[in-house]
Structures are given as structure tokens and as C-alpha cells.
Design a protein around this motif. Structure first.
Motif, PDB file in Angstrom:
ATOM      1  N   ASP A 192       0.875  -1.193   0.000  1.00 46.97           N
ATOM      2  CA  ASP A 192       0.000   0.000   0.000  1.00 46.97           C
ATOM      3  C   ASP A 192       0.905   1.234   0.000  1.00 46.97           C
ATOM      4  OD1 ASP A 192      -1.886   1.968   0.284  1.00 46.97           O
ATOM      5  OD2 ASP A 192      -2.973   0.954   1.927  1.00 46.97           O
ATOM      6  N   LEU A 193       1.386   1.591  -1.193  1.00 45.81           N
ATOM      7  CA  LEU A 193       2.400   2.632  -1.300  1.00 45.81           C
ATOM      8  C   LEU A 193       1.859   4.017  -0.959  1.00 45.81           C
ATOM      9  CD1 LEU A 193       4.327   1.476  -4.497  1.00 45.81           C
ATOM     10  CD2 LEU A 193       4.768   0.941  -2.088  1.00 45.81           C
ATOM     11  N   GLU A 194       0.625   4.273  -1.279  1.00 41.00           N
ATOM     12  CA  GLU A 194       0.064   5.590  -0.984  1.00 41.00           C
ATOM     13  C   GLU A 194      -0.005   5.830   0.516  1.00 41.00           C
ATOM     14  OE1 GLU A 194      -3.524   8.484  -2.592  1.00 41.00           O
ATOM     15  OE2 GLU A 194      -3.434   6.383  -3.228  1.00 41.00           O
ATOM     16  N   LEU A 195      -0.474   4.811   1.273  1.00 39.20           N
ATOM     17  CA  LEU A 195      -0.531   4.921   2.731  1.00 39.20           C
ATOM     18  C   LEU A 195       0.883   4.980   3.309  1.00 39.20           C
ATOM     19  CD1 LEU A 195      -2.047   4.907   5.416  1.00 39.20           C
ATOM     20  CD2 LEU A 195      -2.058   2.382   5.316  1.00 39.20           C
ATOM     21  N   ALA A 196       1.780   4.215   2.723  1.00 37.36           N
ATOM     22  CA  ALA A 196       3.160   4.213   3.210  1.00 37.36           C
ATOM     23  C   ALA A 196       3.777   5.597   3.070  1.00 37.36           C
ATOM     24  CB  ALA A 196       3.982   3.185   2.443  1.00 37.36           C
ATOM     25  N   ALA A 197       3.576   6.231   1.928  1.00 37.86           N
ATOM     26  CA  ALA A 197       4.142   7.565   1.711  1.00 37.86           C
ATOM     27  C   ALA A 197       3.550   8.566   2.693  1.00 37.86           C
ATOM     28  CB  ALA A 197       3.877   8.004   0.274  1.00 37.86           C
ATOM     29  N   GLU A 198       2.255   8.473   2.925  1.00 39.52           N
ATOM     30  CA  GLU A 198       1.596   9.371   3.870  1.00 39.52           C
ATOM     31  C   GLU A 198       2.187   9.225   5.262  1.00 39.52           C
ATOM     32  OE1 GLU A 198      -2.792   9.977   5.957  1.00 39.52           O
ATOM     33  OE2 GLU A 198      -2.630   8.786   4.109  1.00 39.52           O
ATOM     34  N   ARG A 199       2.389   7.977   5.724  1.00 40.85           N
ATOM     35  CA  ARG A 199       2.900   7.726   7.071  1.00 40.85           C
ATOM     36  C   ARG A 199       4.372   8.131   7.195  1.00 40.85           C
ATOM     37  NH1 ARG A 199      -0.923   7.219  10.986  1.00 40.85           N
ATOM     38  NH2 ARG A 199      -2.682   5.973  10.206  1.00 40.85           N
ATOM     39  N   TYR A 200       5.153   7.905   6.117  1.00 40.24           N
ATOM     40  CA  TYR A 200       6.543   8.360   6.147  1.00 40.24           C
ATOM     41  C   TYR A 200       6.594   9.879   6.310  1.00 40.24           C
ATOM     42  CZ  TYR A 200       8.790   3.931   4.841  1.00 40.24           C
ATOM     43  OH  TYR A 200       9.280   2.663   4.842  1.00 40.24           O
ATOM     44  N   ALA A 201       5.725  10.576   5.617  1.00 37.61           N
ATOM     45  CA  ALA A 201       5.710  12.036   5.709  1.00 37.61           C
ATOM     46  C   ALA A 201       5.336  12.478   7.115  1.00 37.61           C
ATOM     47  CB  ALA A 201       4.734  12.607   4.683  1.00 37.61           C
ATOM     48  N   LEU A 202       4.347  11.800   7.734  1.00 35.71           N
ATOM     49  CA  LEU A 202       3.944  12.145   9.096  1.00 35.71           C
ATOM     50  C   LEU A 202       5.063  11.859  10.094  1.00 35.71           C
ATOM     51  CD1 LEU A 202       0.266  10.816   9.106  1.00 35.71           C
ATOM     52  CD2 LEU A 202       0.999  13.207   9.198  1.00 35.71           C
ATOM     53  N   ALA A 203       5.869  10.853   9.776  1.00 37.17           N
ATOM     54  CA  ALA A 203       6.982  10.513  10.663  1.00 37.17           C
ATOM     55  C   ALA A 203       8.188  11.415  10.425  1.00 37.17           C
ATOM     56  CB  ALA A 203       7.379   9.056  10.445  1.00 37.17           C
ATOM     57  N   GLY A 204       8.114  12.320   9.466  1.00 40.96           N
ATOM     58  CA  GLY A 204       9.221  13.218   9.168  1.00 40.96           C
ATOM     59  C   GLY A 204      10.236  12.618   8.225  1.00 40.96           C
ATOM     60  N   GLU A 205       9.980  11.433   7.686  1.00 46.52           N
ATOM     61  CA  GLU A 205      10.882  10.759   6.753  1.00 46.52           C
ATOM     62  C   GLU A 205      10.530  11.179   5.316  1.00 46.52           C
ATOM     63  OE1 GLU A 205      13.452   8.716   7.216  1.00 46.52           O
ATOM     64  OE2 GLU A 205      13.351   8.933   9.399  1.00 46.52           O
ATOM     65  N   LEU A 206      10.862  12.433   4.955  1.00 50.39           N
ATOM     66  CA  LEU A 206      10.432  12.969   3.663  1.00 50.39           C
ATOM     67  C   LEU A 206      11.111  12.264   2.490  1.00 50.39           C
ATOM     68  CD1 LEU A 206      10.303  16.808   4.458  1.00 50.39           C
ATOM     69  CD2 LEU A 206       8.564  15.020   4.779  1.00 50.39           C
ATOM     70  N   ALA A 207      12.380  11.929   2.643  1.00 45.74           N
ATOM     71  CA  ALA A 207      13.078  11.226   1.562  1.00 45.74           C
ATOM     72  C   ALA A 207      12.411   9.879   1.283  1.00 45.74           C
ATOM     73  CB  ALA A 207      14.539  11.038   1.916  1.00 45.74           C
ATOM     74  N   ALA A 208      11.976   9.205   2.351  1.00 52.31           N
ATOM     75  CA  ALA A 208      11.292   7.926   2.178  1.00 52.31           C
ATOM     76  C   ALA A 208       9.935   8.129   1.506  1.00 52.31           C
ATOM     77  CB  ALA A 208      11.122   7.232   3.532  1.00 52.31           C
ATOM     78  N   ALA A 209       9.241   9.223   1.892  1.00 52.88           N
ATOM     79  CA  ALA A 209       7.952   9.519   1.261  1.00 52.88           C
ATOM     80  C   ALA A 209       8.134   9.743  -0.234  1.00 52.88           C
ATOM     81  CB  ALA A 209       7.315  10.739   1.912  1.00 52.88           C
ATOM     82  N   VAL A 210       9.198  10.483  -0.599  1.00 53.96           N
ATOM     83  CA  VAL A 210       9.468  10.731  -2.021  1.00 53.96           C
ATOM     84  C   VAL A 210       9.782   9.418  -2.727  1.00 53.96           C
ATOM     85  CG1 VAL A 210      11.052  11.839  -3.637  1.00 53.96           C
ATOM     86  CG2 VAL A 210      10.235  13.099  -1.626  1.00 53.96           C
ATOM     87  N   ARG A 211      10.625   8.590  -2.097  1.00 51.32           N
ATOM     88  CA  ARG A 211      11.001   7.306  -2.698  1.00 51.32           C
ATOM     89  C   ARG A 211       9.774   6.447  -2.986  1.00 51.32           C
ATOM     90  NH1 ARG A 211      11.295   2.715  -0.328  1.00 51.32           N
ATOM     91  NH2 ARG A 211      11.456   3.583   1.791  1.00 51.32           N
TER      92      ARG A 211
END
Length: 398
Positions: A23-42
Motif C-alpha cells: 500500500d504505497l500511498e498509505l506508506a508515503a503518507e505515514r513516512y511524511a507524518l513521521a518526518g521521513e520525507l526522503a522515504a515519502a518521495v522514494r
């Protein structure tokens, strides 16, 4: 984020779990909330790579660009991929409107941000924006390509000025009644313009309105028609192709003709019947063969259509008026190319040259308006659908 903080962050753990589950869309959202912006972009880039449609790919890349502000290298990658995707979409759908061209410009701007200067310049060249292409090539140090783009931009500006000048001449000549010059100006517009369709349509419309057959039909407001002709034969009858159309009872489709014979002072006018059912008569006697029309008199067509005529002037001109029948008041003035034919009851004359009529007010200085605009020279080349006002007399070119 440190390893300990990651392990303690519920958003980070949820992001890892969502990515593992696909579930990449949810994963990107949660990475962004966790402050992991590079991971969200990836993860958004992975979404884009797996997208089933171009629109879905672009949406994922836009999400990636939103979070890529802090990493220059990552942002350049996202800009390059988004710019290429937008450009591919524009090419797939066709670049025909201003909105399509704006999409290409957006793609080029992203490619410039990514450092893909030549790709950006190529995209801008494809929509004819050579000035912007030159800036993109300049930013990339592509001097030769920049110079070529600037040269094309200068040439395009010269064409634009030449096109504006030619179209301005067309409008001036149309308003002033010089339709030959207006046609020439429109032809230049067609030659110069890259998009020729609109100018060809204007030229086709003008060509369809031009009068070349040595005959023009005029009508005063609320009055019968007037035919002015400079041709060797003028036909009379019910057929719409006759020079003088008459609808009275007993008139044949092509009933009679008036021939113009000779030139200059020796010119004569000859009336002949064209095999009509009810005949052509002078003084109640049917004519056989050709009968000269001289001086003044009358002749009849069919049952109740009587026409009075007069030959006058030097060189001689023939004036004819219907005095009985449905078309009472219809008038004909006949002569030859170069003659000044008076317009009945109007202070103007019409002169044909090569079959085309030019109207001139008499005397000069008589107020003349063409299609609601004043004409200073008092002379206009007539075309179909013209509306004239001469000393307050409304006149229409049929």
C-alpha cells in the motif's frame, strides 16, 4: 530520525508495514507524518513507476515533488521524471491549444529545474517558443543552439510584424472600397502566416463576393432592382441565370436578349427573341430575327410585361425600364467595358473594368458610406453584399 526514534514512532512503523503490504500511498503518507520525507518521495516514485495510466503516474510524481524540497538531488530526479511525463502526455494528446502549450511550458520548466536544459529547449522549440528555448539552452551553456533559437525567434517576430502589416492593409482597403488591393493583402497574409486557415477562409469569402462578369445588380431600399451591364449580350427571362429576371405572366425562362454590337460612337443595340412561347413584340407586332433599338420606344415580353427603352449618349448607352407587370420599376442600363453607366435615380455612375464594377459618386464630394463607414475618395469597387449610402440614399449590392 535516529533508529530509536524510528522504532518508537507509530507513523514510521505503520509506513514500513504499509510498504511491505504494497500500500504505497498509505506508506508515503505515514513516512511524511513521521518526518521521513526522503522515504515519502522514494515511495511516491515507486507509485509512479507502477502506475497503470499516464495520469496516475503524473499524480504520483506531483506528490513526490511536494515532499522533495529538502533534497536537491532527489528533487532533480523528481522534476526530470515529472517533466518527461508531462511532455509525453502532451505529445500523446496533441498540442493544439494554448492550454496544451502551457502544459509543455510547465514540463520544460521542470526539466530546467532538473538540469535537463537541452530537453527543455527541445520541448519549447516544438511549440514555437524560441525565445524561451534560447534561455534554456543558454542556461545549459549550449551556445550554438541558443543562437539558432534566437535567430528563429527574430525571424518569427519579423513574420509577425509583416503579417500584422498585411492584415492592417486588408482592413483599410476593404473599408475604403479597394477590393483588389484587399485581395492582394490577404494573399500576402496566407503566404506569411504559419496558421493559414483563417486567412484562407477570409480570402475565399472575398473571392466569392467579387464581381467579374460585367454585370452588377443594385437595389434601393424599398425600390425595384437595377441592373447595370457591360457585356456583349444581356438576357431577359424567368430563369434566375438571366441578366434581368422578370416574373410576369407569359415570360419564358430565357425569353429575349439585347445584343451590344460595334464600338464607340457606332455602337448599336439589337433586340431578338430567344424562341419564347408568347413572343416579343414591338408596337403589338411580334419580332422575327433581330430588331435594332434606336432612339426611344417600347417592347413587350409575354402577356403583360412592357419595357420602355432609350438609347442616348456618346458612346451610346441603353436605358430600359419595366413599366407594366409584376416587375414594374426594374431598370437596366447597358453599355460596354469602360463606359460610365449612370445609376438610375442615384447620384453615381458605375464603370466596369475587366468585368469588375467600380462605383463613383457624381459630382465628386457627394457623401458616400460603405458598410457604415465613410469613404473619402467617393469611389468603391463593388462586391456582393455591399451596403452603400450615397447622399442619404440606401443602396444594396445583390
Amino acid at each position: 530520525m535516529s533508529l530509536l526514534k524510528r522504532l518508537l514512532s507509530s507513523d514510521y512503523r505503520a509506513a514500513v508495514a504499509a510498504e511491505a503490504a504494497g500500500d504505497l500511498e498509505l506508506a508515503a503518507e505515514r513516512y511524511a507524518l513521521a518526518g521521513e520525507l526522503a522515504a515519502a518521495v522514494r515511495v511516491h516514485l515507486a507509485r509512479a513507476a507502477r502506475a497503470d495510466t499516464r495520469a496516475a503516474e503524473i499524480a504520483a510524481l506531483r506528490d513526490a515533488l511536494h515532499w522533495a524540497a529538502d533534497d536537491a538531488a532527489q528533487r532533480a530526479e523528481v522534476c526530470a521524471r515529472l517533466g518527461r511525463a508531462l511532455l509525453a502526455q502532451a505529445r500523446d494528446q496533441g498540442v493544439a491549444t494554448d492550454r496544451d502549450r502551457e502544459r509543455v511550458r510547465e514540463a520544460a520548466a521542470l526539466l530546467v529545474d532538473a538540469g535537463a536544459y537541452e530537453e527543455a529547449g527541445d520541448a519549447l522549440e516544438s511549440i514555437g517558443d524560441d525565445a524561451a528555448a534560447a534561455r534554456a539552452f543558454e542556461a545549459g551553456g549550449l551556445v550554438e543552439r541558443m543562437e539558432h533559437a534566437l535567430a528563429r525567434d527574430a525571424a518569427r517576430e519579423r513574420r509577425a510584424r509583416a503579417l500584422a502589416d498585411a492584415f492592417g492593409e486588408y482592413e483599410v482597403h476593404m473599408a475604403g472600397g479597394d477590393r483588389t488591393a484587399a485581395r492582394d493583402a490577404l494573399r500576402r497574409c496566407v503566404e506569411i502566416a504559419e496558421d493559414k486557415a483563417a486567412y484562407r477562409q477570409l480570402l475565399d469569402d472575398l473571392d466569392a463576393r467579387v464581381i467579374t462578369g460585367g454585370r452588377v445588380e443594385l437595389r434601393r431600399r424599398g425600390a425595384p432592382r437595377m441592373v447595370l451591364a457591360a457585356r456583349r449580350e444581356v438576357t431577359l427571362g424567368r430563369d434566375a441565370l438571366c441578366d434581368v429576371v422578370l416574373r410576369s405572366g407569359g415570360i419564358s425562362r430565357t425569353h429575349a436578349a439585347i445584343a451590344v454590337e460595334g464600338d464607340g460612337a457606332s455602337r448599336t443595340f439589337v433586340l431578338r427573341d430567344l424562341g419564347s412561347r408568347n413572343g416579343t413584340r414591338i408596337g403589338d407586332l411580334p419580332i422575327a430575327g433581330a430588331v435594332p433599338l434606336a432612339g426611344a420606344g417600347a417592347f413587350s415580353l409575354g402577356d403583360d410585361c412592357t419595357l420602355e427603352f432609350e438609347v442616348r449618349g456618346d458612346p451610346p448607352l441603353l436605358a430600359v425600364e419595366v413599366v407594366s407587370g409584376i416587375d414594374r420599376g426594374v431598370a437596366l442600363v447597358a453599355g460596354a467595358d469602360g463606359d460610365e453607366l449612370p445609376v438610375p435615380s442615384v447620384p453615381a455612375v458605375v464603370q466596369f473594368s475587366g468585368g469588375s464594377p467600380r462605383l463613383r459618386t457624381v459630382p465628386s464630394g457627394t457623401p458616400l458610406r460603405l458598410n457604415d463607414r465613410a469613404v473619402a475618395l467617393g469611389s468603391v469597387e463593388l462586391i456582393h453584399r455591399d451596403a452603400l449610402s450615397i447622399a442619404g440614399i440606401e443602396l444594396e449590392v445583390l
